[in-house]
Design a protein around this motif. Sequence first.
Motif, short mmCIF file in Angstrom:
data_model
loop_
_atom_site.label_atom_id
_atom_site.label_comp_id
_atom_site.label_asym_id
_atom_site.label_seq_id
_atom_site.Cartn_x
_atom_site.Cartn_y
_atom_site.Cartn_z
N LEU A 465 0.84 -1.19 0.00
CA LEU A 465 0.00 0.00 0.00
C LEU A 465 0.88 1.24 0.00
N GLN A 466 0.41 2.27 -0.71
CA GLN A 466 1.23 3.46 -0.91
C GLN A 466 0.63 4.67 -0.22
N PRO A 467 1.42 5.39 0.60
CA PRO A 467 0.91 6.65 1.14
C PRO A 467 0.95 7.75 0.09
N VAL A 468 -0.06 8.60 0.11
CA VAL A 468 -0.15 9.71 -0.85
C VAL A 468 -0.59 10.95 -0.08
N ARG A 469 0.26 11.97 -0.04
CA ARG A 469 -0.12 13.20 0.64
C ARG A 469 -0.96 14.07 -0.30
N GLY A 470 -1.99 14.66 0.26
CA GLY A 470 -2.83 15.59 -0.49
C GLY A 470 -2.89 16.94 0.21
N GLN A 471 -2.69 18.02 -0.53
CA GLN A 471 -2.79 19.37 0.02
C GLN A 471 -3.89 20.12 -0.73
N VAL A 472 -4.65 20.92 -0.01
CA VAL A 472 -5.70 21.73 -0.63
C VAL A 472 -5.55 23.18 -0.18
N SER A 473 -6.14 24.07 -0.98
CA SER A 473 -6.25 25.49 -0.63
C SER A 473 -7.72 25.79 -0.39
N TRP A 474 -7.99 26.58 0.66
CA TRP A 474 -9.39 26.89 0.92
C TRP A 474 -9.48 28.24 1.62
N GLY A 475 -10.69 28.76 1.70
CA GLY A 475 -10.89 30.05 2.34
C GLY A 475 -12.35 30.26 2.70
#
Length: 653
Positions: A465-475
Motif C-alpha cells: 500500500l502506498q501513502p499519498v499526501r494531499g494538500q488543498v487550498s481553501w478560504g
Amino acid sequence: MSEPIDWLPDGTPYSPRFGDRYHSENGGLDQARRVFLQGCGLPAAWAAQPQWRVLETGFGFGLNFLVTWSAWRADPHRPRLLHFISTEAWPVSAADLLRATTAHPELAPLAEQLHAQWWGLLPGVHRLAFEDGRVLLTLYVGDAQEMLRQQAPTADSVYLDGFSPSVNPDIWSAHTLKAVARCCRRGTQLATWTIARAVRDALAECGFEVQRVPGVPPKRDNLHATYNPRWEPRARTATLPDVAPQASAQQQHCVVIGGGLAGAAAAASLARRGWHVQVLDEANEPAAGASGLPAGVFAPHVSPDDAVLSRLSRSGVRTTLQQASQRLQAGQDWGPTGVLEHRTDGTPGLPADWHAGPGADWTIPAPESAREQAGLPPDAVACWHTRAGWIRPPQLVRALLREPGVTWRGQCAVASLRPLPGADAAASTEWQALDAQGQVLAQAPVVVIAAGAGSPTLLAERWPLQPVRGQVSWGRYAAHLPPPAPFPANGHGNVVPSFGVGQTHNPAEQPTERGWIMGSTFERNVTELPASAPDQLAAHQGQWNKLQTLMPTAARALAPRFEAWLAAAGEPADGAAAPVEHWAAVRCTAPDRLPIVGPVDSSTLPGLWVCTAMGARGLTLALLCGELLVARLNGEPLPLDAKLARALASERM
C-alpha cells in the motif's frame, strides 16, 4: 430508452413487447398479497429473524415489492433487515411506474419513495435503500438466468412472476429455474400464479416439492413449492472467495480501527444489522485524518468503454446520495448540486450512445448554460454529472457514528493486533487490539482495519500500500456574498465554490460564513505533516494555476485573494487573517488504485477484516465499501455487480 407501455381502458398496464397484461385483470394488488406474500407463508415465516431475503423474477411495476415492504412495516415481529432481490430485463419509466403504483392509495406513499430512486437503471446491479437502510431493494437489470448465476444470492422466499410462459418462455425455462434453485436453501418457499406443466416438471427436477393450491380468481389454482431436494445439493459457487456465513447473534460484536470515513461507514452498516461496534481512533475527535477535509466532491467517473471504475463509481454515488439525504442537512453539510467535469484533455469521456438511454440520468454533455456559468471557452469539452455534488466529510463521519449501536473511543492508538492469548490463530474466535505498551484496548470476534494511511502498519506491511499526501487550498467568505461559482467542478483538480463553514444544529438556521476549497495534490510516498512552508506555497501555486483552466469564473472571483497571497509568498500582511488557508493529510492507495474490502486471510486469520485504500475517492466509494463488507460478513446479497465486488475484494491482493 424505457420499456414502452400501453394503458388499457380499465387502467391496466399492457406490454406491447409481450402482448400481455402486467397483472391479472382483477388487479395486481390481490395477486401480490395472496399469490406471492401469503403463498410464501409471509409474514409469519420471517418472524423474529435478523434478515429475510426475497427473490423475485420479473419486477415489472414493483407491486410485489411494495406489498412485501408494506407487510414488513406493519409487522411488529418483522426481521431487522428485509432484502428484496428482483430481476428485470426491461425496466419501465419512472412516470409509468408511479402511474401504476399510486393507483393503490394504501401503497402510494411507498410508491412515491420508490419513484424517487427509480433512475439511471443501466444494465447491471442497483441497490435502492428505504427505511433508513433496513429495506433494501437490489435490482438485477438484465437477463434473469445470467444475472442470478452471476450474483448467486441466497433466497428465503421466491416469487416466480413474469409474463405468461406462452409469450415469455425464457424466464420460465428449465435453465432459468435451475438458476433460481441454486439460490435457494433447503426449506425455501416458492410461489407463483402459473400451473403450467412444464414449470411444475422443471421445478420438481430442480429439487422442489410442488403442489397446487387454491388460486386467486379468475384462476382456479396457483402453485406452491418448497426446496427440499432428495439429494444433497452441491456446494454453491461463491461469487467471492471465502464468503463468510452469517454471524450468529451471539457473535455480533466488532472492533473497527479508524474513525474516518471508511471506519465510520463500516461501523454504521454493521450497527444497522444489530451489531455492537466499538470504533477506536488515535485522535481526539472523529475525522481527524484524511476525512477531515473541509469539503469534497463526489461524482461518477466516466470512460468511453464504461470501465470498472466508471461502473463502480456509479454504485458508490447512489449509496452516497441515499445516506447523505438521510443523515445530513442540505446546503449546510452537503449539496446534490450536480458537478461540471471540464475534460481538459479534450476527450468526451462518455460512450458514443450514452445520452440515448438511462445513462443520461447520470451524466450528459454539459449544457451551454453550465458551460457559460463556469466561464469555459467555446471549444472546451465538458460533462455534466447530474447525480453528484459536494459533502463536508467530517459532518458525514459524525452522522455515521451516531448510528445506534456504535461507540466511538478517541485517544486509542492501536499499535498491534493479536488473537486471544492461548488460542490458535487459525481458529481464534477473539481478537485483541493493543496499544504501544501492550495493553488491551478492546477485543471482539471481528476486527475491521479501516485506518487509512495507518492500515499498512496493522497489516504488518502485508500488501504494497502506498501513502499519498494531499494538500488543498481553501478560504472563507461572508454568507451574504455571492459564491465564486454556482456549482462544483472537477477534471484537472476540483473546486467546491460554496459550502457551509461551522456547524448549525437548527435546520432553519443559516451559516454566517461559507467556504470555498480547491485541490488536491497527489504526492506519492510523501508522509510529512505538516507540510513545509515551501511545499505549501508550491501547492497553492499549482492549484491556482489549475483553477484558471478548470473553472475560469471561480478563478476570476478568487483572483484578488490568490494573487496578493502568492505575491506575499504566503505571508498575511500585518498579522491579518490569511485570505487562503492550507489543509493537508496522507491518504492510502492500493497498486490498482481501488479500495480493499474483505478478510485479511480467512484461512489463517479468521475474523480479521479490512476496509481501506480509498485514496482520493472516499466520498464516492467508502459508504458502498461499508455495505459490501457487511454483505460478505452477514451472507447478504451483494450491493453491486459481483464482477465489481471481486475487483474490490481483499483476496486480489
